[in-house]
Design a protein around this motif. Structure first.
Motif, short mmCIF file in Angstrom:
data_model
loop_
_atom_site.label_atom_id
_atom_site.label_comp_id
_atom_site.label_asym_id
_atom_site.label_seq_id
_atom_site.Cartn_x
_atom_site.Cartn_y
_atom_site.Cartn_z
N GLN A 77 0.83 -1.20 0.00
CA GLN A 77 0.00 0.00 0.00
C GLN A 77 0.87 1.25 0.00
O GLN A 77 0.63 2.19 -0.76
CB GLN A 77 -0.92 0.00 1.23
CG GLN A 77 -1.69 1.29 1.46
CD GLN A 77 -2.83 1.48 0.49
OE1 GLN A 77 -3.20 0.55 -0.22
NE2 GLN A 77 -3.40 2.67 0.46
N THR A 88 -5.08 0.47 6.09
CA THR A 88 -5.07 -0.92 5.62
C THR A 88 -5.00 -1.90 6.78
O THR A 88 -5.77 -2.87 6.84
CB THR A 88 -3.88 -1.15 4.67
OG1 THR A 88 -3.97 -0.25 3.57
CG2 THR A 88 -3.86 -2.57 4.16
N VAL A 117 -15.94 -10.64 -0.49
CA VAL A 117 -15.61 -10.23 -1.85
C VAL A 117 -16.78 -9.47 -2.47
O VAL A 117 -16.60 -8.41 -3.09
CB VAL A 117 -15.23 -11.45 -2.71
CG1 VAL A 117 -15.08 -11.05 -4.17
CG2 VAL A 117 -13.93 -12.08 -2.21
N ALA A 120 -17.13 -6.02 -0.79
CA ALA A 120 -16.10 -5.09 -1.24
C ALA A 120 -16.42 -4.54 -2.62
O ALA A 120 -16.28 -3.33 -2.88
CB ALA A 120 -14.73 -5.78 -1.24
N GLU A 121 -16.85 -5.42 -3.52
CA GLU A 121 -17.21 -4.97 -4.87
C GLU A 121 -18.37 -3.99 -4.82
O GLU A 121 -18.37 -2.97 -5.52
CB GLU A 121 -17.57 -6.17 -5.74
CG GLU A 121 -16.37 -7.08 -6.05
CD GLU A 121 -16.79 -8.35 -6.79
OE1 GLU A 121 -18.02 -8.61 -6.86
OE2 GLU A 121 -15.90 -9.06 -7.29
N LEU A 124 -17.14 -0.57 -3.42
CA LEU A 124 -16.36 0.20 -4.39
C LEU A 124 -17.25 0.75 -5.50
O LEU A 124 -16.98 1.83 -6.05
CB LEU A 124 -15.24 -0.66 -4.97
CG LEU A 124 -14.15 -1.06 -3.97
CD1 LEU A 124 -13.11 -1.97 -4.62
CD2 LEU A 124 -13.47 0.17 -3.38
N THR A 488 -9.54 3.26 -1.89
CA THR A 488 -9.83 2.10 -2.74
C THR A 488 -8.74 1.04 -2.62
O THR A 488 -9.03 -0.15 -2.45
CB THR A 488 -9.94 2.54 -4.22
OG1 THR A 488 -11.01 3.49 -4.35
CG2 THR A 488 -10.21 1.35 -5.12
N SER A 489 -7.49 1.48 -2.70
CA SER A 489 -6.36 0.56 -2.61
C SER A 489 -6.29 -0.10 -1.24
O SER A 489 -6.05 -1.31 -1.13
CB SER A 489 -5.05 1.29 -2.91
OG SER A 489 -3.94 0.44 -2.78
N GLN A 492 -9.09 -2.75 -0.98
CA GLN A 492 -8.81 -3.93 -1.80
C GLN A 492 -7.71 -4.80 -1.20
O GLN A 492 -7.83 -6.03 -1.17
CB GLN A 492 -8.42 -3.49 -3.22
CG GLN A 492 -9.57 -2.91 -4.02
CD GLN A 492 -9.12 -2.34 -5.35
OE1 GLN A 492 -7.98 -1.89 -5.49
NE2 GLN A 492 -10.01 -2.35 -6.32
N ARG A 493 -6.65 -4.16 -0.71
CA ARG A 493 -5.55 -4.93 -0.13
C ARG A 493 -5.97 -5.61 1.17
O ARG A 493 -5.57 -6.74 1.47
CB ARG A 493 -4.34 -4.03 0.08
CG ARG A 493 -3.75 -3.51 -1.20
CD ARG A 493 -2.52 -2.64 -0.96
NE ARG A 493 -2.19 -1.87 -2.15
CZ ARG A 493 -1.56 -2.36 -3.22
NH1 ARG A 493 -1.18 -3.62 -3.21
NH2 ARG A 493 -1.31 -1.60 -4.27
N VAL A 495 -9.02 -6.61 2.02
CA VAL A 495 -9.89 -7.74 1.70
C VAL A 495 -9.07 -8.90 1.13
O VAL A 495 -9.31 -10.07 1.46
CB VAL A 495 -11.00 -7.32 0.71
CG1 VAL A 495 -11.78 -8.53 0.21
CG2 VAL A 495 -11.94 -6.32 1.37
N ALA A 496 -8.10 -8.59 0.29
CA ALA A 496 -7.27 -9.63 -0.32
C ALA A 496 -6.51 -10.44 0.73
O ALA A 496 -6.48 -11.68 0.69
CB ALA A 496 -6.30 -9.01 -1.32
#
Length: 537
Positions: A77, A88, A117, A120-121, A124, A488-489, A492-493, A495-496
């Motif tokens: 990040q 994060t 997932v 998160a989608e 966003l 956003t980043s 995403q990180r 959740v990943a």
């Protein structure tokens, strides 16, 4: 892997959750304008004081494999967007905590993963309605975005100064950071920091004679000619062992005369090329260097490779591999070269580069640690400003967006017919960890603050977030703006890495002889740079 049941029927804390939770707890108190600093003490006695999440994580030696996954996400990040590291890690901790609660309610890990997932989608997708656009490089809000990255790390006056420096530096190179250099020096105050047109060469990294630089004729050159040699300048050394036997003083004198003639040739070649400033990537023979100074040529030896290459591009000079190849056609020029002392360091400033517009942000700090911290904060300001312009969008800060997205997910979850509804609700609760943390760090009741923000959002004021005093406030009006890409980043990180952790059902350790073990509870942690911030359980 989330949760284990002991013989007496009680739930044992999950090691993965504990490791990630401790890392989140370590740095969550640094989040926001009211966040506190951490004093990190190294094993060798080195002390740093910072509230930057990436810096703290860098100093922690994390041995638990789950903790390492979180560390990798935070590092990625910081490398990608230059901000949002703490966000994060806090999101990772909150998502794992909600996952543990969902698991205890009977949900299978794959159900939680799929739900996270999807949530998160959805979040966003909804984020776009809260974004604002940046219209040009001269948008006043870019300065507010730069200052938001600093808020809480320095006093108000310094925050303003950081924002001004970052924006002026970016504008000087037309927002092309590849043409911008940051240098920091102790022994001064932040207000003495300036953005200079051109390249600053630090002579402390070379062995250039400081006595030579005090020569009055070479302290400043106007429109100098720049020569560059990418090799040693002096008498050629044999490439294998040789011995010379001198029979008498005549031969000795002839040998010395030969060396002197060669030095004379080198000096004459430099002077004939018209070079008045000579940069050499390697060493320069002391006698040659002294003679060049006497002839009005400024020699700079052992120039750092990165600076050497920048100077060549900016001045239009063509580096040669030997002085014999140095001619007027291989030289370049700049408007001026000036020797200056910054703190206790000797520097050369090349201004007015004709071939490549360059700028140097010259930063000052009272001590070496403060100077390094100033440079890091300035770099963060520059990164978030550039990212905002590249992306063309920003969002209100202060946890306004996570709160709005949590409310959106809560509203949507009521229409989900299966148990994914619970996952959406848990995901929204995890997002609320951001405003709750900001309120807690400001010394206010997080529940009351979050309730107040939600009420204002229900009334249509979607830019309401946690103010610097911990109470609800309009973030746009307060000038608390963040790049949309940063959140956003971070999301995403987070959740990943969380879904990656949830897919693990055991930790298998291997020994040197190839045997494997499943000793999940042997977690030892030591700080590579700073106790007491070792993360373990």
């Amino acid at each position: 892997m989330l949760g284990e049941t002991t013989d007496d029927g009680t739930d044992e804390p999950d090691p993965a959750l504990t490791a990630a939770g401790k890392l989140a707890d370590t740095i969550r108190t640094t989040l926001g304008p009211s966040g506190l600093d951490k004093m990190v003490v190294g094993e060798n006695g080195t002390v740093i004081v910072t509230n930057d999440g990436s810096k703290i994580i860098e100093w922690i030696d994390i041995t638990h494999p789950v903790g390492r996954l979180v560390e990798q996400a935070a590092t990625a990040q910081d490398s990608a967007v230059g901000d949002g590291t703490t966000t994060t890690v806090v999101l990772v901790g909150a998502l794992l905590e909600e996952a543990a609660a969902l698991r205890s309610d009977g949900l299978h890990p794959t159900t939680i993963i799929d739900g996270y997932v999807r949530a998160a989608e959805t979040a966003l997708d909804h984020l776009e309605q809260y974004e604002r656009s940046v219209y040009s490089r001269h948008d006043d809000r870019l300065a507010q975005i730069a200052k938001t990255a600093v808020t809480g790390r320095w006093d108000d006056t310094s925050t303003e100064r950081f924002g001004e420096l970052a924006l002026s530096a970016l504008q000087a190179v037309e927002f092309d950071t590849s043409r911008l250099t940051l240098k920091s020096y102790p022994g001064g105050e932040l207000r003495e920091s300036v953005c200079l047109d051109g390249v600053v060469v630090d002579l402390e990294t070379s062995s250039t004679s400081l006595e030579a630089l005090s020569h009055p004729s070479i302290q400043t050159h106007d429109e100098p000619t720049i020569g560059m040699v990418d090799a040693e300048i002096g008498i050629e050394e044999p490439n294998h062992m040789e011995s010379v036997e001198l029979q008498d003083t005549t031969q000795r004198s002839a040998f010395q005369a030969h060396e002197q003639d060669r030095r004379t040739e080198l000096i004459a070649q430099v002077v004939q090329s018209g070079a008045t400033v000579l940069f050499c990537q390697k060493s320069i023979d002391e006698a040659v260097r002294t003679a060049l100074v006497q002839r009005g040529v400024l020699p700079v030896e052992r120039t750092r490779r990165d600076e050497f290459d920048v100077i060549a591009r900016a001045t239009g000079s063509t580096p040669v591999m030997a002085v014999d190849e140095l001619t007027a056609d291989t030289t370049g020029t700049v408007a001026s070269v000036t020797e200056r002392t910054v703190g206790t360091s000797q520097t050369l400033t090349l201004q007015g580069c004709p071939e490549e517009q360059r700028a140097t942000l010259l930063l000052r700090g009272g001590t070496p640690h403060v100077a390094d911290e100033v440079r890091r904060i300035a770099a963060d300001c520059i990164d978030v400003t550039r990212v905002t312009l590249d992306d063309g969008a920003f969002v209100p800060g202060g946890g306004a967006v996570p709160t709005a997205l949590a409310m959106d997910l809560a509203a949507l979850s009521s229409g989900i017919p299966d148990r994914t509804q619970l996952v959406f609700e848990g995901f929204g609760t995890a997002l609320e960890a951001i405003p709750r943390t900001l309120a807690t760090n400001a010394g206010t009741d997080p529940l009351n603050t979050l309730t107040g923000i939600k009420q204002r959002h229900d009334a249509g004021a979607e830019a309401i977030g946690v103010g610097s005093d911990g109470h609800p406030r309009d973030m746009i009006a307060a000038g608390v703006l963040e790049p949309s890409t940063v959140f956003t980043s971070a999301l995403q990180r987070a959740v990943a890495v969380v879904t990656q952790i949830l897919r693990v059902d055991d930790i298998v350790r291997t020994t040197e002889d190839g045997r494997s073990t499943t000793n999940e509870h042997d977690h030892t942690h030591a700080a590579r740079g700073g106790y007491p911030w070792a993360v373990g359980h």
